[in-house]
Design a protein around this motif. Structure first.
Motif, short mmCIF file in Angstrom:
data_model
loop_
_atom_site.label_atom_id
_atom_site.label_comp_id
_atom_site.label_asym_id
_atom_site.label_seq_id
_atom_site.Cartn_x
_atom_site.Cartn_y
_atom_site.Cartn_z
N GLY A 113 142.55 -23.38 -64.78
CA GLY A 113 141.57 -23.40 -63.70
C GLY A 113 141.33 -24.79 -63.17
N ASP A 114 140.38 -24.87 -62.27
CA ASP A 114 140.11 -26.11 -61.55
C ASP A 114 138.63 -26.46 -61.69
OD1 ASP A 114 140.95 -28.16 -59.78
OD2 ASP A 114 139.94 -27.12 -58.13
N VAL A 115 138.34 -27.72 -62.00
CA VAL A 115 136.94 -28.15 -62.16
C VAL A 115 136.74 -29.46 -61.39
CG1 VAL A 115 135.07 -28.65 -63.77
CG2 VAL A 115 136.99 -27.24 -64.51
N ARG A 116 135.78 -29.48 -60.52
CA ARG A 116 135.50 -30.69 -59.75
C ARG A 116 134.02 -31.04 -59.78
NH1 ARG A 116 139.61 -32.32 -56.54
NH2 ARG A 116 141.42 -30.95 -56.66
N VAL A 117 133.75 -32.33 -59.83
CA VAL A 117 132.37 -32.83 -59.75
C VAL A 117 132.30 -33.72 -58.52
CG1 VAL A 117 130.64 -34.28 -60.86
CG2 VAL A 117 132.00 -32.70 -62.23
N PHE A 118 131.49 -33.34 -57.56
CA PHE A 118 131.42 -34.02 -56.26
C PHE A 118 132.82 -34.24 -55.69
CE2 PHE A 118 127.34 -35.34 -58.21
CZ PHE A 118 126.49 -34.82 -57.23
N GLY A 119 133.65 -33.23 -55.85
CA GLY A 119 135.00 -33.26 -55.28
C GLY A 119 136.03 -33.94 -56.15
N HIS A 120 135.61 -34.55 -57.27
CA HIS A 120 136.57 -35.25 -58.13
C HIS A 120 137.02 -34.35 -59.27
CE1 HIS A 120 135.68 -38.95 -56.03
NE2 HIS A 120 134.39 -38.81 -56.28
N ASP A 121 138.33 -34.22 -59.41
CA ASP A 121 138.88 -33.43 -60.51
C ASP A 121 138.51 -34.08 -61.84
OD1 ASP A 121 141.35 -31.31 -61.03
OD2 ASP A 121 141.14 -32.84 -62.58
N VAL A 122 138.00 -33.28 -62.78
CA VAL A 122 137.48 -33.87 -64.02
C VAL A 122 138.58 -34.40 -64.94
CG1 VAL A 122 135.37 -32.50 -64.02
CG2 VAL A 122 137.39 -31.64 -65.24
N GLU A 123 139.85 -34.10 -64.64
CA GLU A 123 140.93 -34.64 -65.47
C GLU A 123 141.68 -35.76 -64.77
OE1 GLU A 123 143.32 -31.53 -67.19
OE2 GLU A 123 141.71 -30.99 -68.58
N THR A 124 142.07 -35.54 -63.52
CA THR A 124 142.85 -36.58 -62.85
C THR A 124 141.96 -37.70 -62.27
OG1 THR A 124 142.84 -35.31 -60.81
CG2 THR A 124 144.74 -35.01 -62.26
N GLU A 125 140.70 -37.35 -61.95
CA GLU A 125 139.77 -38.37 -61.44
C GLU A 125 138.55 -38.43 -62.36
OE1 GLU A 125 139.94 -38.17 -56.72
OE2 GLU A 125 139.79 -36.20 -57.64
N TYR A 126 138.85 -38.50 -63.66
CA TYR A 126 137.77 -38.38 -64.65
C TYR A 126 136.76 -39.52 -64.55
CZ TYR A 126 140.48 -41.76 -67.41
OH TYR A 126 141.16 -42.88 -67.84
N ILE A 141 133.03 -41.66 -74.56
CA ILE A 141 133.95 -40.68 -73.98
C ILE A 141 133.42 -40.12 -72.65
CG2 ILE A 141 135.15 -38.47 -74.38
CD1 ILE A 141 135.94 -40.83 -76.23
N THR A 142 132.11 -39.88 -72.59
CA THR A 142 131.56 -39.27 -71.36
C THR A 142 131.27 -40.31 -70.28
OG1 THR A 142 129.29 -39.41 -72.17
CG2 THR A 142 130.49 -37.40 -72.69
N SER A 143 131.59 -41.56 -70.57
CA SER A 143 131.39 -42.63 -69.59
C SER A 143 132.67 -42.86 -68.79
CB SER A 143 130.99 -43.93 -70.31
OG SER A 143 129.75 -43.78 -70.93
N PRO A 144 132.54 -43.56 -67.67
CA PRO A 144 133.72 -43.71 -66.81
C PRO A 144 134.66 -44.85 -67.20
CG PRO A 144 131.79 -44.59 -65.71
CD PRO A 144 131.32 -44.02 -67.00
#
Lengths: 342, 255
Positions: A59-72, B95-98
């Motif tokens: 699946g796909d997860v985004r926070v404010f449009g940012h992918d949580v894995e590629t733009e973590y 870990i939860t930080s950027p």
């Protein structure tokens, strides 16, 4: 502006077990959004997916449009998380803990100091700033978790059961504070077991069960989905309930009162009274009991077996394995007593 | 200062303060241990052993003890800090930080390597109570110090991510590091080994570290120092790449 949280077909599997089963959910910017569900519903797994503590299986997860894995980095920078667990650095006074958290988000030292003091004052534990976490009371620990979530001035505040086990005063303080933050523009995602909390605070709530979304609605809309009970006290009650129109889902006698379950108590009551009078009953009193959100919640999440999902493991201390009650600190002390190095 | 620098600096500062503020746990034990080592191996046994090549036995073992202290502290710092953070779950703060994965690995490695170098320096200072060393090649000494502590800090990260219990940390120290140290030429010369024992010793990274630091301190080595530096640097690069891979995969830190 993209949604604060957007998931599409989010799946999390632990071997054979599916903690999240194709969850699609959108939380708009500025919303106060509630996640309700029984233990093991997948609430904490969902939250941990957003912050990198759980790796999604699909699946796909985004926070404010940012992918949580590629733009973590961008995704995590936007989030302030107050988790259920007391996962705070035990080596440092709490003011320094907050400064470190701010520093991890790239906030310079002077600004980090100012923010740490500000949030400690805001949650009411500034006078404890030089104490270490272990020396705080349970309520203060809860407050600190909130302070740590706020010190980075997040756009998305995630509160995972923030009022679990706290006294009434603190609960109300926390409600007041997060309401204030939401009014200032912070998006809030709240998970809770307290239905009253969701009803009071949230613009919309999602009910999860066994890793799936059961429904998303406003608290009022949810309550409308339930049924009301009209209780009519009669001068001359019959021995069996009279037959009524299709509006009555069910009717029964409780002493001198006839109780009738209907969709909308307020709208249906006049017709019910007319029907009863037409049949010759003398009406003494009338009471309408509205459906509580809690009853709707129980109806929506009712299941034969509540213990089927593995995601219980991510949902809090009550799910600790048997015999694993010793705290991390206690075990650490055991280790140090045995000569372990630090 | 850029945001990235602030993030990395904060993690390094947190890690360094953690060990600096606990000197009875971090600095005092290696000091006492090395006073004992120098007393027993250097003074009591050393006077009977005589010299190794052109140097006294106590001068011969000093570089080995420096390496032993530096590498074990670098390893313990990284492994304990990461494992303890996982155990009490406060590693979630990082870990939860950027922070990027590279910053995270860099923060743990730099702070742990720094602890190793500080301990190495303290052992040299203790050694000066018993003997003198000429510091024949200071640049080599510095290079070997940095590479050695970096390598073992990197290994400590792997250990800290792998461990599931405090017992596992003890196992790594007792059953992996300790044998490497004792068969690493700290207390004896490789010239005393023959055949398979000699060849097997060359597979032990401790041998290269000890000889490199020995070359830097007293100008004596049994292995070409450039070869040693190359082998250790290669090993360090591989280990750091593994660290980075593990953090990217969330090994040991995410479900």
């Amino acid at each position: 502006m993209p949604p604060a949280i957007e998931t599409q077909d989010l799946v999390k599997e632990y071997g054979e077990l599916r903690a999240l089963q194709g969850l699609s959910l959108t939380v708009e910017e500025g919303e106060f959004f509630g996640l309700l569900g029984p233990n093991g519903a997948g609430k904490t797994t969902f939250i941990n997916t957003l912050v990198g503590l759980v790796r999604k299986s699909g699946g796909d997860v985004r926070v404010f449009g940012h992918d949580v894995e590629t733009e973590y980095q961008q995704a995590r920078d936007a989030i302030g998380l107050a988790p259920q667990e007391f996962n705070v650095d035990r080596f440092f006074p709490i003011r320094e803990v907050l400064m470190h958290k701010a520093g991890y988000h790239g906030i310079p030292k002077d600004e980090a100091e100012r923010r740490a003091d500000e949030v400690l004052k805001r949650v009411g534990i500034y006078d404890k700033r030089d104490e270490r976490f272990d020396w705080l009371s349970g309520g203060m620990k809860r407050r600190l978790l909130l302070a740590r979530a706020l010190v980075t001035d997040p756009d998305l505040l995630i509160l995972d059961e923030p009022t679990a086990g706290v006294d009434v005063q603190l609960r109300h303080d926390l409600w007041e504070l997060v309401t204030e933050l939401n009014e200032e523009g912070t998006t809030v995602l709240l998970t809770t077991h307290y239905i009253e909390e969701a009803e009071r605070l949230c613009d919309r709530v999602a009910i999860l069960n066994e890793g799936q979304k059961v429904t998303v609605a406003t608290p009022d809309e949810l309550k409308e989905r339930g049924t009301d009970t009209i209780s009519v006290a009669l001068e001359n009650p019959p021995s069996t309930p009279p037959s009524l129109g299709a509006y009555a889902h069910d009717a029964w006698l409780a002493g001198d009162a006839l109780e009738v379950r209907v969709d909308d108590g307020g709208a249906t009551a006049p017709q019910l009274l007319n029907d009863l009078e037409a049949e010759g009953y003398d009406i003494v009193d009338l009471e309408i009991t509205r459906t509580s959100l809690e009853e709707v919640f129980v109806d929506l999440t009712r299941h034969e077996d509540r213990s089927v999902t593995r995601s219980d493991e991510g949902d809090g201390s009550e799910d600790q394995p048997p015999g694993d009650e010793q705290s991390g600190t206690e075990r650490e002390e055991d280790f140090l007593e045995q000569g372990g190095a630090v | 200062m850029s945001i990235a620098n602030t993030q990395l600096r904060t993690l390094i500062q947190r890690e360094v303060l953690r060990f600096v503020r606990r000197p009875y746990n971090t600095f005092l034990p290696p000091l006492i241990t090395n006073v004992l080592y120098f007393s027993v191996f250097g003074v009591i046994l050393g006077s009977r052993i005589g010299s190794v090549g052109d140097v006294t036995y106590i001068q011969f073992v000093l570089p080995g003890l420096v390496v032993l202290g530096a590498m074990s502290n670098a390893f313990e710092n990284a492994s304990f800090s990461i494992f303890h953070g996982r155990w009490n779950e406060y590693i979630h703060e990082v870990i939860t930080s950027p922070l990027s994965h590279t910053q995270t690995v860099g923060g743990y490695v730099i702070s742990s390597a720094l602890r190793g170098i500080i301990i190495g320096g303290l052992i040299v200072a203790v050694g000066f109570l018993f003997t003198t060393v000429p510091f024949a090649h200071p640049l080599y000494l510095l290079s070997f110090g940095v590479v050695t502590t970096t390598l073992f800090a990197g290994l400590g990260i792997i250990g800290g991510l792998w461990a599931e219990d405090f017992d596992h940390l003890t196992v790594m120290n007792q059953f992996l590091l300790r044998p490497l140290v004792f068969f690493g030429g700290v207390f004896y010369s490789l010239d005393q080994l023959e055949g398979l024992a000699y060849t097997a010793s060359l597979l032990n990274p401790m041998v290269y570290m000890v000889n490199g630091v020995r070359y830097g301190m007293i100008g004596v080595t049994e292995i070409n120092p450039n070869t040693s530096l190359l082998v250790l640097s290669g090993a360090a690069v591989v280990v750091l790449a593994i660290d980075l891979f593990l953090f990217k995969r969330g090994y040991g830190i995410s479900d």
